[in-house]
Design a protein around this motif. Structure first.
Motif, PDB file in Angstrom:
ATOM      1  N   ALA A 159       0.835  -1.212   0.000  1.00  0.00           N
ATOM      2  CA  ALA A 159       0.000   0.000   0.000  1.00  0.00           C
ATOM      3  C   ALA A 159       0.865   1.256   0.000  1.00  0.00           C
ATOM      4  O   ALA A 159       0.579   2.230  -0.711  1.00  0.00           O
ATOM      5  CB  ALA A 159      -0.920  -0.005   1.214  1.00  0.00           C
ATOM      6  N   ILE A 160       1.947   1.226   0.786  1.00  0.00           N
ATOM      7  CA  ILE A 160       2.842   2.387   0.848  1.00  0.00           C
ATOM      8  C   ILE A 160       3.501   2.617  -0.507  1.00  0.00           C
ATOM      9  O   ILE A 160       3.567   3.737  -1.011  1.00  0.00           O
ATOM     10  CB  ILE A 160       3.912   2.185   1.945  1.00  0.00           C
ATOM     11  N   ASN A 167       1.789   9.005  -4.856  1.00  0.00           N
ATOM     12  CA  ASN A 167       1.014  10.251  -4.857  1.00  0.00           C
ATOM     13  C   ASN A 167       1.902  11.490  -4.715  1.00  0.00           C
ATOM     14  O   ASN A 167       1.799  12.426  -5.515  1.00  0.00           O
ATOM     15  CB  ASN A 167      -0.041  10.222  -3.751  1.00  0.00           C
ATOM     16  N   PRO A 168       2.783  11.550  -3.708  1.00  0.00           N
ATOM     17  CA  PRO A 168       3.663  12.735  -3.635  1.00  0.00           C
ATOM     18  C   PRO A 168       4.612  12.826  -4.826  1.00  0.00           C
ATOM     19  O   PRO A 168       4.991  13.928  -5.240  1.00  0.00           O
ATOM     20  CB  PRO A 168       4.438  12.530  -2.326  1.00  0.00           C
ATOM     21  N   ARG A 173       6.260  15.767  -9.829  1.00  0.00           N
ATOM     22  CA  ARG A 173       6.360  15.826 -11.293  1.00  0.00           C
ATOM     23  C   ARG A 173       5.493  16.951 -11.848  1.00  0.00           C
ATOM     24  O   ARG A 173       5.906  17.672 -12.768  1.00  0.00           O
ATOM     25  CB  ARG A 173       5.958  14.488 -11.902  1.00  0.00           C
ATOM     26  N   MET A 174       4.286  17.096 -11.306  1.00  0.00           N
ATOM     27  CA  MET A 174       3.396  18.157 -11.775  1.00  0.00           C
ATOM     28  C   MET A 174       4.017  19.528 -11.500  1.00  0.00           C
ATOM     29  O   MET A 174       3.963  20.437 -12.350  1.00  0.00           O
ATOM     30  CB  MET A 174       2.043  18.052 -11.067  1.00  0.00           C
ATOM     31  N   SER A 175       4.657  19.675 -10.339  1.00  0.00           N
ATOM     32  CA  SER A 175       5.294  20.951 -10.002  1.00  0.00           C
ATOM     33  C   SER A 175       6.454  21.245 -10.948  1.00  0.00           C
ATOM     34  O   SER A 175       6.664  22.391 -11.368  1.00  0.00           O
ATOM     35  CB  SER A 175       5.798  20.911  -8.554  1.00  0.00           C
ATOM     36  N   THR A 198      14.217  12.772 -12.532  1.00  0.00           N
ATOM     37  CA  THR A 198      14.419  11.983 -11.314  1.00  0.00           C
ATOM     38  C   THR A 198      13.126  11.306 -10.877  1.00  0.00           C
ATOM     39  O   THR A 198      13.136  10.174 -10.383  1.00  0.00           O
ATOM     40  CB  THR A 198      14.959  12.871 -10.178  1.00  0.00           C
ATOM     41  N   THR A 199      11.992  11.985 -11.086  1.00  0.00           N
ATOM     42  CA  THR A 199      10.716  11.365 -10.688  1.00  0.00           C
ATOM     43  C   THR A 199      10.424  10.129 -11.530  1.00  0.00           C
ATOM     44  O   THR A 199       9.853   9.158 -11.031  1.00  0.00           O
ATOM     45  CB  THR A 199       9.548  12.358 -10.823  1.00  0.00           C
ATOM     46  N   PHE A 200      10.821  10.171 -12.825  1.00  0.00           N
ATOM     47  CA  PHE A 200      10.631   8.982 -13.663  1.00  0.00           C
ATOM     48  C   PHE A 200      11.467   7.824 -13.123  1.00  0.00           C
ATOM     49  O   PHE A 200      11.007   6.683 -13.064  1.00  0.00           O
ATOM     50  CB  PHE A 200      11.025   9.277 -15.118  1.00  0.00           C
TER      51      PHE A 200
END
Length: 374
Positions: A159-160, A167-168, A173-175, A198-200
């Protein structure tokens, strides 16, 4: 069992006792002569003949204390007031001493016969087997409880990974996308692009760990097969574009010749390609292009990633598809060593295989699977 002993020998008291260096404790008893011992009662071990049985590994059979050459002057019969006595050692299945199977009576009894001695030894063996069974059940219950706790931790872990971390990551990425769109300074744009790339990479790591956890916990790699060549080709193009964004200095060439419809999980194959390309970027020669080919020929789908670089040593080839294996020092960007393992599991889930071929000219990883036309 104790009832059979009393009826067979005519003795009025029988017990199973736990005997150690410093304790004599009754486990269970049958008392028809008011001897006075109940389950859980203790005697001073040094006052018992069972202590001698433990020390010398020899059973004791006494028909009549008064006529017995060794025990007629022994203090224990006088202390406890018995004339006939039996004590047979009980051993656990591992050979360690557990205690004794014993019988007592205030009057003489015939216990030195082959039948009676054989019966006591047989019953001692049965008790040993029973103790072993109890220990196995206890161990099984402990393991079951541990597995229950692990199951809860497993669900929390998944779940984590699947929600609380992704989610974060999506927010980050959106930011970064907003910064890339509206920022004026080149420095800010470069940093935003680095954050996005880096998020990818983080998402790939999370996905690999999640797949590994599911595989280890029995679910295996889950796939959802559909037949849509257009979707598959779009996803492969998207993966290549993402890798090029994260590694702008690396040239990637691709050639797709997909002309036969077949069932596959396009997203999983995209994940496989992402892992192979990431591996090629890390370990390949950046001065040479990475080549990606995908074909549907002779009722077989093949996806290959070819990169220049040093030959992979034979000693490492056998380890490549094992979890947590990381090849060589790399360039400091290695992951957890799960990418190739997850890729090979995705190949297996499709009924195919992932193979590697390495020479001094370069290295190629090829995913191949049979195709059934829709």
């Amino acid at each position: 069992m104790l009832d059979v002993i009393c009826k067979t020998t005519g003795m009025g008291f029988a017990a199973i006792a736990r005997v150690t260096e410093d304790k004599w404790v009754t486990c269970t008893t049958r008392d028809e002569i008011a001897f006075g011992l109940k389950p859980g009662d203790e005697l001073k071990v040094e006052t018992t003949i069972c202590d001698e049985v433990r020390r010398y590994d020899e059973p004791v059979f006494i028909d009549n204390v008064q006529l017995d050459e060794h025990y007629s002057c022994h203090p224990t019969p006088k202390m406890y007031g018995f004339e006939s006595y039996v004590s047979v050692p009980i051993y656990k299945q591992d050979g360690s001493f557990f205690g004794t199977l014993c019988a007592i009576d205030k009057k003489p009894a015939v216990v030195k016969s082959d039948e009676v001695m054989g019966m006591f030894r047989l019953f001692a063996d049965l008790i040993s087997f029973h103790l072993h069974t109890i220990e196995k059940i206890k161990t099984a219950n402990i393991n079951l409880e541990d597995e229950r706790k692990n199951s809860v931790l497993r669900e929390q872990f998944i779940a984590i990974l699947g929600h609380d971390l992704r989610n974060p990551l999506a927010t980050i990425r959106m930011s970064s996308d907003i910064l890339l769109k509206f920022a004026k300074e080149d420095l800010v744009k470069r940093q935003a692009a680095m954050i996005k790339s880096t998020t990818f990479r983080m998402e790939d790591l999370i996905g690999n760990i999640l797949d590994f956890a599911r595989g280890q916990f029995g679910e295996g790699i889950l796939i959802n097969k559909k037949s849509n060549l257009h979707d598959l080709e779009d996803i492969l193009d998207q993966i290549i574009a993402e890798i090029e964004t994260m590694s702008p200095d690396q040239n990637i060439e691709h050639d797709f010749q997909l002309n036969k419809e077949f069932s596959s999980d396009a997203n999983r194959i995209g994940q496989l390609l992402s892992n192979l390309l990431g591996n090629a970027v890390i370990h390949g020669d950046h001065s040479r292009s990475i080549k990606v080919t995908a074909t549907t020929l002779n009722d077989e789908f093949k996806l290959s990633v070819i990169n220049g670089g040093k030959k992979i040593p034979e000693s490492e080839m056998e380890q490549l598809f094992k979890p947590f294996y990381r090849k060589g020092p790399g360039n400091g960007k290695q992951g957890l060593g799960l990418g190739l393992f997850i890729s090979s599991e995705i190949a297996k889930a499709h009924g195919g295989k992932l193979s590697v071929h390495s020479t001094e000219e370069g290295t190629s990883f090829t995913f191949s699977m049979p195709i059934l036309q829709s």
